[in-house]
Design a protein around this motif. Structure first.
Motif, PDB file in Angstrom:
ATOM      1  N   SER A 124     -70.130   6.697  28.253  1.00 45.49           N
ATOM      2  CA  SER A 124     -69.125   6.306  29.177  1.00 45.49           C
ATOM      3  C   SER A 124     -67.775   6.749  28.628  1.00 45.49           C
ATOM      4  O   SER A 124     -66.770   7.327  29.220  1.00 45.49           O
ATOM      5  CB  SER A 124     -68.833   4.735  29.396  1.00 45.49           C
ATOM      6  OG  SER A 124     -68.978   4.084  28.423  1.00 45.49           O
ATOM      7  N   HIS A 125     -67.700   6.876  27.241  1.00 42.14           N
ATOM      8  CA  HIS A 125     -66.410   7.362  26.516  1.00 42.14           C
ATOM      9  C   HIS A 125     -66.138   8.770  26.774  1.00 42.14           C
ATOM     10  O   HIS A 125     -65.153   9.136  27.133  1.00 42.14           O
ATOM     11  CB  HIS A 125     -66.371   6.890  25.086  1.00 42.14           C
ATOM     12  CG  HIS A 125     -65.265   7.180  24.433  1.00 42.14           C
ATOM     13  ND1 HIS A 125     -63.651   6.318  24.592  1.00 42.14           N
ATOM     14  CD2 HIS A 125     -64.851   8.453  23.528  1.00 42.14           C
ATOM     15  CE1 HIS A 125     -62.969   7.381  23.852  1.00 42.14           C
ATOM     16  NE2 HIS A 125     -63.613   8.021  23.107  1.00 42.14           N
ATOM     17  N   LYS A 126     -67.208   9.268  26.484  1.00 41.01           N
ATOM     18  CA  LYS A 126     -67.346  10.958  26.697  1.00 41.01           C
ATOM     19  C   LYS A 126     -67.041  11.213  28.102  1.00 41.01           C
ATOM     20  O   LYS A 126     -66.322  12.068  28.387  1.00 41.01           O
ATOM     21  CB  LYS A 126     -68.641  11.213  26.034  1.00 41.01           C
ATOM     22  CG  LYS A 126     -68.847  11.401  24.598  1.00 41.01           C
ATOM     23  CD  LYS A 126     -70.247  11.617  24.209  1.00 41.01           C
ATOM     24  CE  LYS A 126     -70.435  11.857  22.870  1.00 41.01           C
ATOM     25  NZ  LYS A 126     -71.896  12.085  22.595  1.00 41.01           N
ATOM     26  N   VAL A 127     -67.719  10.427  28.881  1.00 40.31           N
ATOM     27  CA  VAL A 127     -67.484  10.947  30.544  1.00 40.31           C
ATOM     28  C   VAL A 127     -66.187  10.434  30.685  1.00 40.31           C
ATOM     29  O   VAL A 127     -65.567  11.490  31.362  1.00 40.31           O
ATOM     30  CB  VAL A 127     -68.448  10.072  31.391  1.00 40.31           C
ATOM     31  CG1 VAL A 127     -68.213  10.241  32.919  1.00 40.31           C
ATOM     32  CG2 VAL A 127     -69.845  10.521  31.207  1.00 40.31           C
ATOM     33  N   ALA A 128     -65.336   9.678  30.387  1.00 39.51           N
ATOM     34  CA  ALA A 128     -64.164   9.439  30.657  1.00 39.51           C
ATOM     35  C   ALA A 128     -63.244  10.254  30.316  1.00 39.51           C
ATOM     36  O   ALA A 128     -62.075  10.668  31.017  1.00 39.51           O
ATOM     37  CB  ALA A 128     -63.845   7.751  30.448  1.00 39.51           C
ATOM     38  N   LYS A 129     -63.434  10.699  29.036  1.00 41.06           N
ATOM     39  CA  LYS A 129     -62.578  11.749  28.453  1.00 41.06           C
ATOM     40  C   LYS A 129     -62.485  13.158  28.933  1.00 41.06           C
ATOM     41  O   LYS A 129     -61.666  13.807  29.169  1.00 41.06           O
ATOM     42  CB  LYS A 129     -62.663  11.811  26.742  1.00 41.06           C
ATOM     43  CG  LYS A 129     -62.310  10.419  26.256  1.00 41.06           C
ATOM     44  CD  LYS A 129     -62.637  10.651  24.706  1.00 41.06           C
ATOM     45  CE  LYS A 129     -62.247  11.965  24.154  1.00 41.06           C
ATOM     46  NZ  LYS A 129     -62.306  12.049  22.731  1.00 41.06           N
ATOM     47  N   ARG A 130     -63.782  13.475  29.627  1.00 40.82           N
ATOM     48  CA  ARG A 130     -63.824  14.971  29.860  1.00 40.82           C
ATOM     49  C   ARG A 130     -64.215  15.443  31.218  1.00 40.82           C
ATOM     50  O   ARG A 130     -64.230  16.545  31.843  1.00 40.82           O
ATOM     51  CB  ARG A 130     -65.117  15.410  29.078  1.00 40.82           C
ATOM     52  CG  ARG A 130     -64.872  15.491  27.804  1.00 40.82           C
ATOM     53  CD  ARG A 130     -65.926  16.014  26.682  1.00 40.82           C
ATOM     54  NE  ARG A 130     -65.699  15.599  25.092  1.00 40.82           N
ATOM     55  CZ  ARG A 130     -66.551  15.169  24.569  1.00 40.82           C
ATOM     56  NH1 ARG A 130     -67.650  14.518  24.775  1.00 40.82           N
ATOM     57  NH2 ARG A 130     -66.001  14.913  23.121  1.00 40.82           N
ATOM     58  N   VAL A 131     -64.397  14.276  32.324  1.00 37.75           N
ATOM     59  CA  VAL A 131     -64.779  14.612  33.679  1.00 37.75           C
ATOM     60  C   VAL A 131     -63.449  14.716  34.381  1.00 37.75           C
ATOM     61  O   VAL A 131     -62.379  14.190  33.916  1.00 37.75           O
ATOM     62  CB  VAL A 131     -65.645  13.638  34.197  1.00 37.75           C
ATOM     63  CG1 VAL A 131     -64.823  12.229  34.492  1.00 37.75           C
ATOM     64  CG2 VAL A 131     -66.442  13.878  35.227  1.00 37.75           C
ATOM     65  N   GLU A 132     -63.453  15.608  35.302  1.00 35.37           N
ATOM     66  CA  GLU A 132     -62.233  16.231  36.165  1.00 35.37           C
ATOM     67  C   GLU A 132     -61.885  15.202  37.219  1.00 35.37           C
ATOM     68  O   GLU A 132     -61.173  15.697  38.199  1.00 35.37           O
ATOM     69  CB  GLU A 132     -62.462  17.531  36.569  1.00 35.37           C
ATOM     70  CG  GLU A 132     -62.503  18.518  35.211  1.00 35.37           C
ATOM     71  CD  GLU A 132     -62.847  20.024  35.856  1.00 35.37           C
ATOM     72  OE1 GLU A 132     -63.172  20.086  36.830  1.00 35.37           O
ATOM     73  OE2 GLU A 132     -62.760  20.666  34.664  1.00 35.37           O
ATOM     74  N   CYS A 133     -62.478  14.181  37.262  1.00 37.98           N
ATOM     75  CA  CYS A 133     -62.255  13.193  38.379  1.00 37.98           C
ATOM     76  C   CYS A 133     -62.104  11.788  37.906  1.00 37.98           C
ATOM     77  O   CYS A 133     -62.394  11.514  36.994  1.00 37.98           O
ATOM     78  CB  CYS A 133     -63.460  13.191  39.505  1.00 37.98           C
ATOM     79  SG  CYS A 133     -65.043  12.627  38.747  1.00 37.98           S
ATOM     80  N   PRO A 134     -61.628  10.668  38.667  1.00 38.22           N
ATOM     81  CA  PRO A 134     -61.602   9.455  38.377  1.00 38.22           C
ATOM     82  C   PRO A 134     -62.954   8.876  38.145  1.00 38.22           C
ATOM     83  O   PRO A 134     -64.018   9.118  38.284  1.00 38.22           O
ATOM     84  CB  PRO A 134     -61.154   8.699  39.736  1.00 38.22           C
ATOM     85  CG  PRO A 134     -60.591   9.788  40.504  1.00 38.22           C
ATOM     86  CD  PRO A 134     -61.318  10.980  40.255  1.00 38.22           C
ATOM     87  N   VAL A 135     -62.932   7.808  36.928  1.00 38.95           N
ATOM     88  CA  VAL A 135     -64.137   7.338  36.394  1.00 38.95           C
ATOM     89  C   VAL A 135     -63.870   5.792  36.304  1.00 38.95           C
ATOM     90  O   VAL A 135     -62.893   5.193  36.151  1.00 38.95           O
ATOM     91  CB  VAL A 135     -64.283   7.669  34.815  1.00 38.95           C
ATOM     92  CG1 VAL A 135     -65.556   7.048  34.311  1.00 38.95           C
ATOM     93  CG2 VAL A 135     -64.388   9.213  35.059  1.00 38.95           C
TER      94      VAL A 135
END
Length: 139
Positions: A124-135
């Motif tokens: 979840s940490h990696k996704v929140a840092k790198r994804v280009e949309c809200p998380v």
């Protein structure tokens, strides 16, 4: 409004709670579609192969992890699809979300990995840092 909602799921309690939140988002938009993303990690895949004799058992085992999520979406009559990805979960989810123009990612704060119990889940940490949309990270 969110039209394309990505729900990262591994069948864990946190993922099931994340599903509840994805449903709330989807109910606000009749055109919303939830894409359930299940990532087969290479290390977990080796363990799965050792525990299951054939590909059908292996596929069934993976789908069983998503049965509660599917049941909840069907009960609410929400459109969904399942995508099974291969690789390291964090980068695989990020790549899928960014390439498919996802409007929001919903993910549990921790997954099935016992090592992640101590801190915010590494996925979840990696996704929140790198994804280009809200998380939306769900505890």
């Amino acid at each position: 409004m969110y039209n394309h909602i990505l729900l990262a799921s591994d069948g864990s309690e946190h993922a099931i709670r994340a599903c509840q939140n994805a449903i709330v988002l989807a109910e606000k938009n009749p055109n919303a579609v939830i894409t359930i993303v299940f990532v087969v990690d290479g290390n977990a895949s080796k363990t799965d192969v050792l525990h299951h004799w054939n590909a059908m058992d292996l596929d069934r085992s993976r789908k069983e992890k998503l049965t509660i999520t599917e049941r909840k979406l069907k009960q609410k009559n929400i459109s969904y699809e399942i995508k099974i990805l291969h690789g390291e979960p964090g980068p695989a989810i990020v790549k899928f979300a960014n390439e498919n123009k996802v409007d929001v990612c919903v993910i549990g704060s921790r997954g099935l990995n016992s090592l992640q119990e101590m801190v915010l889940g590494s996925v979840s940490h990696k996704v929140a840092k790198r994804v280009e949309c809200p998380v939306l990270i769900v505890k």
